[in-house]
Scaffold this motif. Structure first.
Motif, PDB file in Angstrom:
ATOM      1  N   GLY A 270       0.612  -1.167   0.129  1.00  0.00           N
ATOM      2  CA  GLY A 270      -0.057   0.076  -0.165  1.00  0.00           C
ATOM      3  C   GLY A 270       0.738   1.380  -0.054  1.00  0.00           C
ATOM      4  O   GLY A 270       1.998   1.057  -0.255  1.00  0.00           O
ATOM      5  N   TYR A 271       0.193   2.299   0.209  1.00  0.00           N
ATOM      6  CA  TYR A 271       0.745   3.590   0.226  1.00  0.00           C
ATOM      7  C   TYR A 271       0.934   4.290   1.614  1.00  0.00           C
ATOM      8  O   TYR A 271       1.519   5.591   1.657  1.00  0.00           O
ATOM      9  N   ASP A 272       0.703   3.660   2.648  1.00  0.00           N
ATOM     10  CA  ASP A 272       0.690   4.289   3.938  1.00  0.00           C
ATOM     11  C   ASP A 272       2.362   4.012   4.577  1.00  0.00           C
ATOM     12  O   ASP A 272       2.756   4.792   5.276  1.00  0.00           O
ATOM     13  N   ILE A 273       3.175   3.062   3.742  1.00  0.00           N
ATOM     14  CA  ILE A 273       4.468   2.935   4.495  1.00  0.00           C
ATOM     15  C   ILE A 273       5.467   3.694   3.262  1.00  0.00           C
ATOM     16  O   ILE A 273       5.323   3.521   2.126  1.00  0.00           O
ATOM     17  N   PRO A 274       6.177   4.764   3.760  1.00  0.00           N
ATOM     18  CA  PRO A 274       7.320   5.159   3.008  1.00  0.00           C
ATOM     19  C   PRO A 274       8.265   4.368   2.571  1.00  0.00           C
ATOM     20  O   PRO A 274       8.541   3.138   3.308  1.00  0.00           O
ATOM     21  N   MET A 275       8.710   4.413   1.421  1.00  0.00           N
ATOM     22  CA  MET A 275       9.720   3.647   0.772  1.00  0.00           C
ATOM     23  C   MET A 275      10.533   4.280  -0.292  1.00  0.00           C
ATOM     24  O   MET A 275      10.100   5.044  -1.123  1.00  0.00           O
ATOM     25  N   GLY A 276      11.808   4.052   0.019  1.00  0.00           N
ATOM     26  CA  GLY A 276      13.120   4.709  -0.633  1.00  0.00           C
ATOM     27  C   GLY A 276      13.477   3.748  -1.688  1.00  0.00           C
ATOM     28  O   GLY A 276      13.165   2.567  -1.803  1.00  0.00           O
ATOM     29  N   MET A 277      14.517   3.831  -2.246  1.00  0.00           N
ATOM     30  CA  MET A 277      15.001   3.012  -3.278  1.00  0.00           C
ATOM     31  C   MET A 277      16.701   3.315  -3.851  1.00  0.00           C
ATOM     32  O   MET A 277      17.084   4.406  -3.443  1.00  0.00           O
ATOM     33  N   ASP A 278      17.359   2.341  -3.794  1.00  0.00           N
ATOM     34  CA  ASP A 278      18.814   2.424  -3.567  1.00  0.00           C
ATOM     35  C   ASP A 278      19.406   1.557  -4.785  1.00  0.00           C
ATOM     36  O   ASP A 278      18.678   0.521  -5.179  1.00  0.00           O
ATOM     37  N   HIS A 279      20.583   1.592  -5.189  1.00  0.00           N
ATOM     38  CA  HIS A 279      21.311   0.631  -6.046  1.00  0.00           C
ATOM     39  C   HIS A 279      20.685   0.298  -7.305  1.00  0.00           C
ATOM     40  O   HIS A 279      20.740  -0.861  -7.808  1.00  0.00           O
ATOM     41  N   THR A 280      20.125   1.519  -8.055  1.00  0.00           N
ATOM     42  CA  THR A 280      19.487   1.059  -9.318  1.00  0.00           C
ATOM     43  C   THR A 280      20.423   0.773 -10.333  1.00  0.00           C
ATOM     44  O   THR A 280      20.029   0.194 -11.482  1.00  0.00           O
ATOM     45  N   GLY A 281      21.789   1.335 -10.347  1.00  0.00           N
ATOM     46  CA  GLY A 281      22.689   0.832 -11.306  1.00  0.00           C
ATOM     47  C   GLY A 281      23.559   2.168 -11.514  1.00  0.00           C
ATOM     48  O   GLY A 281      23.404   3.211 -11.372  1.00  0.00           O
ATOM     49  N   HIS A 282      24.513   1.808 -12.416  1.00  0.00           N
ATOM     50  CA  HIS A 282      25.632   2.916 -12.907  1.00  0.00           C
ATOM     51  C   HIS A 282      25.287   3.202 -14.376  1.00  0.00           C
ATOM     52  O   HIS A 282      25.500   2.568 -15.575  1.00  0.00           O
ATOM     53  N   PHE A 283      24.539   4.375 -14.394  1.00  0.00           N
ATOM     54  CA  PHE A 283      23.942   5.088 -15.921  1.00  0.00           C
ATOM     55  C   PHE A 283      24.072   6.521 -15.663  1.00  0.00           C
ATOM     56  O   PHE A 283      24.150   7.179 -14.785  1.00  0.00           O
ATOM     57  N   ASP A 284      23.998   7.036 -17.009  1.00  0.00           N
ATOM     58  CA  ASP A 284      23.996   8.490 -16.834  1.00  0.00           C
ATOM     59  C   ASP A 284      23.107   9.267 -16.325  1.00  0.00           C
ATOM     60  O   ASP A 284      21.904   8.840 -16.021  1.00  0.00           O
ATOM     61  N   VAL A 285      23.244  10.815 -16.411  1.00  0.00           N
ATOM     62  CA  VAL A 285      22.315  11.578 -15.749  1.00  0.00           C
ATOM     63  C   VAL A 285      20.960  11.501 -16.592  1.00  0.00           C
ATOM     64  O   VAL A 285      19.804  11.586 -15.960  1.00  0.00           O
ATOM     65  N   ASN A 286      20.854  11.553 -17.807  1.00  0.00           N
ATOM     66  CA  ASN A 286      19.653  11.238 -18.467  1.00  0.00           C
ATOM     67  C   ASN A 286      18.895  10.059 -18.308  1.00  0.00           C
ATOM     68  O   ASN A 286      17.907  10.205 -18.044  1.00  0.00           O
ATOM     69  N   THR A 287      19.492   9.022 -18.108  1.00  0.00           N
ATOM     70  CA  THR A 287      18.934   7.737 -17.581  1.00  0.00           C
ATOM     71  C   THR A 287      18.336   7.800 -16.270  1.00  0.00           C
ATOM     72  O   THR A 287      17.232   7.504 -15.948  1.00  0.00           O
ATOM     73  N   ALA A 288      18.971   8.353 -15.304  1.00  0.00           N
ATOM     74  CA  ALA A 288      18.583   8.606 -14.083  1.00  0.00           C
ATOM     75  C   ALA A 288      17.441   9.557 -13.972  1.00  0.00           C
ATOM     76  O   ALA A 288      16.308   9.202 -13.192  1.00  0.00           O
ATOM     77  N   ILE A 289      17.471  10.444 -14.620  1.00  0.00           N
ATOM     78  CA  ILE A 289      16.148  11.400 -14.899  1.00  0.00           C
ATOM     79  C   ILE A 289      15.073  10.659 -15.401  1.00  0.00           C
ATOM     80  O   ILE A 289      13.714  10.742 -14.962  1.00  0.00           O
ATOM     81  N   ARG A 290      15.169   9.899 -16.636  1.00  0.00           N
ATOM     82  CA  ARG A 290      14.038   9.139 -17.051  1.00  0.00           C
ATOM     83  C   ARG A 290      13.501   7.988 -16.139  1.00  0.00           C
ATOM     84  O   ARG A 290      12.252   7.828 -15.902  1.00  0.00           O
ATOM     85  N   LEU A 291      14.435   7.436 -15.314  1.00  0.00           N
ATOM     86  CA  LEU A 291      14.012   6.578 -14.266  1.00  0.00           C
ATOM     87  C   LEU A 291      13.060   7.135 -13.191  1.00  0.00           C
ATOM     88  O   LEU A 291      11.966   6.561 -12.791  1.00  0.00           O
ATOM     89  N   ALA A 292      13.701   8.176 -12.837  1.00  0.00           N
ATOM     90  CA  ALA A 292      13.035   8.927 -11.621  1.00  0.00           C
ATOM     91  C   ALA A 292      11.343   9.292 -12.077  1.00  0.00           C
ATOM     92  O   ALA A 292      10.484   9.353 -11.456  1.00  0.00           O
ATOM     93  N   ASN A 293      11.341   9.987 -13.319  1.00  0.00           N
ATOM     94  CA  ASN A 293      10.155  10.145 -13.887  1.00  0.00           C
ATOM     95  C   ASN A 293       9.170   9.064 -13.791  1.00  0.00           C
ATOM     96  O   ASN A 293       7.994   9.236 -13.864  1.00  0.00           O
ATOM     97  N   ARG A 294       9.765   8.111 -14.451  1.00  0.00           N
ATOM     98  CA  ARG A 294       9.000   6.625 -14.537  1.00  0.00           C
ATOM     99  C   ARG A 294       8.139   6.236 -13.276  1.00  0.00           C
ATOM    100  O   ARG A 294       7.262   5.876 -12.917  1.00  0.00           O
TER     101      ARG A 294
END
Length: 475
Positions: A270-294
């Motif tokens: 559900g959405y009552d629990i805050p949840m962070g994310m880590d260790h997504t991978g080694h990729f460039d800034v553009n990919t990081a922005i696309r991932l965050a937006n998704r």
């Protein structure tokens, strides 16, 4: 605790005779000395009588460091070098070098500490600070600093958080993660199990390795001979190459497949629990922005370490471009680098690891400075109960603390390392007490069962006792 390297100071004969005569006199007086009789005695006897029930195990002004040793534990969940500093009064303090760091980072500091009063924590920290650095290299200074605070608290008979200015809270919220699974539903079930155990904050480790084997998900896989292991320590490997230089990108298909994991977890918890994310991978800034937006629709608490912490301009670009909170800090040593991130508004949150950042006081300073810039502070930590309790005292004394990492859910012996009737972790929380120092007593017999192969339990270290270098960094 008392150990072979610690010998309590001898009481002088005259002091002993005076005290014995007074206590004998008080015992003979049936009901004890009257105030009138007490007033007629010499002042030193008056002090002895009035303080006869006060612990004399420590005289803080006369406390001296006599030894420093290290025991390297394994599987807690990683390797953890535990520092023990002994004194002339029979009390010892414990600290912890950063997980998977070299014990020598702490041992090299021994010659700079022998004969010093451990209660002078800040002065000693400034003396040894030059021997730390970012990443695991900060672990030696940090672990020693923790042990000094443990000693100071024990010497004065108060918990460390009291020495830091007091507690905003004594119940410390924890966040936890789980092992990855290639099956999104299985991954989600594991995360739901953490919630069922009482945790109120979670973090996902979601590496692109989970989808990289599927055709059409990752650009640049062949560039690394299909080895996209983030924790590959080989020089020149993908794991040792900074994000912007890997030539790795996620395709739309790769983004969607990674999103399936997040959606499955959100469906489960559900959405009552805050949840962070880590260790997504080694990729460039553009990919990081696309991932965050998704991932924006899943309302993540943060996206962590999308690029190395020292690429400030990249962090600013990412943070301004996305609507998911950004965070970094676990590999940063000292307030100075955190100050730059905060001043330039490069990230939304900061996350020091006390076993790298410089220990207890330096981490609190980092949190207080970040608060002035409007940034809250979760704490990163993955090790034994020693560093866990050091981190908990920081959390107690820092107003804008969020949650502390708990990385030992799957370590069955973790709590056995301390002598305590109740588990340190209870349903996703630590509960601090008013016990002095870090508030725990280590079970060294249990520690001996979990030493790294080839290591001994607090073996003597005479080879580190002699100072052989000129340390001043200025002329």
């Amino acid at each position: 605790m008392r150990d072979e390297a610690s010998a309590p100071e001898e009481t002088t004969r005259s002091e002993g005779k005076s005290r014995r005569s007074l206590l004998k006199l008080s015992a003979a007086g049936l009901g004890g000395l009257s105030l009138g009789a007490l007033a007629m005695r010499p002042v030193e006897e008056q002090v002895d009588y009035l303080s006869q029930n006060v612990s004399r195990a420590s005289k803080p002004s006369q406390l001296k460091i006599t030894d420093l040793r290290v025991a390297v534990l394994d599987g807690v969940p990683f390797t953890s070098p535990i520092v023990r500093i002994s004194t002339n009064q029979g009390i010892s303090g414990y600290g912890e070098v950063r997980d998977d760091a070299d014990k020598r980072y702490a041992l090299e500091l021994k010659s700079r500490l022998l004969g010093e009063n451990p209660c002078n924590v800040e002065m000693l920290f400034k003396r040894i600070k030059q021997f730390g650095n970012h990443g695991r290299r900060g672990g030696g200074v940090s672990g020693v600093e923790m042990a000094l605070w443990d000693l100071a608290g024990k010497a004065y008979g108060v918990p460390v958080f009291a020495l830091l200015g007091g507690a905003y809270r004594k119940k410390i919220r924890l966040y936890t993660d789980t092992t990855e699974s290639e099956n999104p539903k299985e991954y989600a079930a594991r995360m739901k199990d953490r919630v069922d155990k009482g945790f109120t904050f979670l973090k996902m480790d979601l590496g692109l390795e989970l989808v990289a084997k599927k055709p059409g998900t990752v650009v640049g896989r062949s560039y690394w001979d299909d080895n996209l292991e983030q924790y590959n320590g080989d020089p020149g490997s993908y794991g040792q190459t900074q994000h912007n230089f890997t030539m790795v990108q996620l395709t739309d298909k790769g983004l969607e497949m990674m999103a399936e994991y997040v959606e499955a977890v959100r469906d489960a918890i559900g959405y009552d629990i805050p949840m962070g994310m880590d260790h997504t991978g080694h990729f460039d800034v553009n990919t990081a922005i696309r991932l965050a937006n998704r991932f924006e629709r899943y309302n993540l608490a943060w996206l962590e370490d999308l690029v190395p912490w020292f690429h400030t301009e990249d962090w600013k670009e990412i943070t301004k471009a996305v609507n998911v909170p950004t965070m970094t800090g676990e590999d940063i040593y000292g307030l100075e680098a955190f100050r730059k991130l905060c001043d330039e508004d490069a990230v939304d949150l900061i996350q020091p690891d006390p076993a790298t950042a410089g220990g207890i006081l330096e981490t609190k300073r980092i949190g207080d400075y970040a608060a002035e810039k409007g940034k809250a502070m979760p704490l990163h930590y993955a090790g034994s109960p020693v560093g866990a309790m050091a981190s908990a005292h920081i959390a107690a004394a820092t107003e804008t603390f969020v949650a502390l990492e708990y990385h030992a859910t799957d370590v069955p012996f973790w709590n056995d390392l301390v002598k305590q009737e109740e588990p340190l972790m209870n349903k996703g929380w630590y509960q601090l007490t008013d016990k002095p120092g870090l508030g725990i007593e280590m079970d060294e017999k249990e520690m001996a069962k979990h030493l790294l192969k080839g290591e001994k339990l607090f073996a003597p270290t005479p080879e580190w006792s002699k100072k052989v270098a000129w340390d001043r960094t200025w002329s």
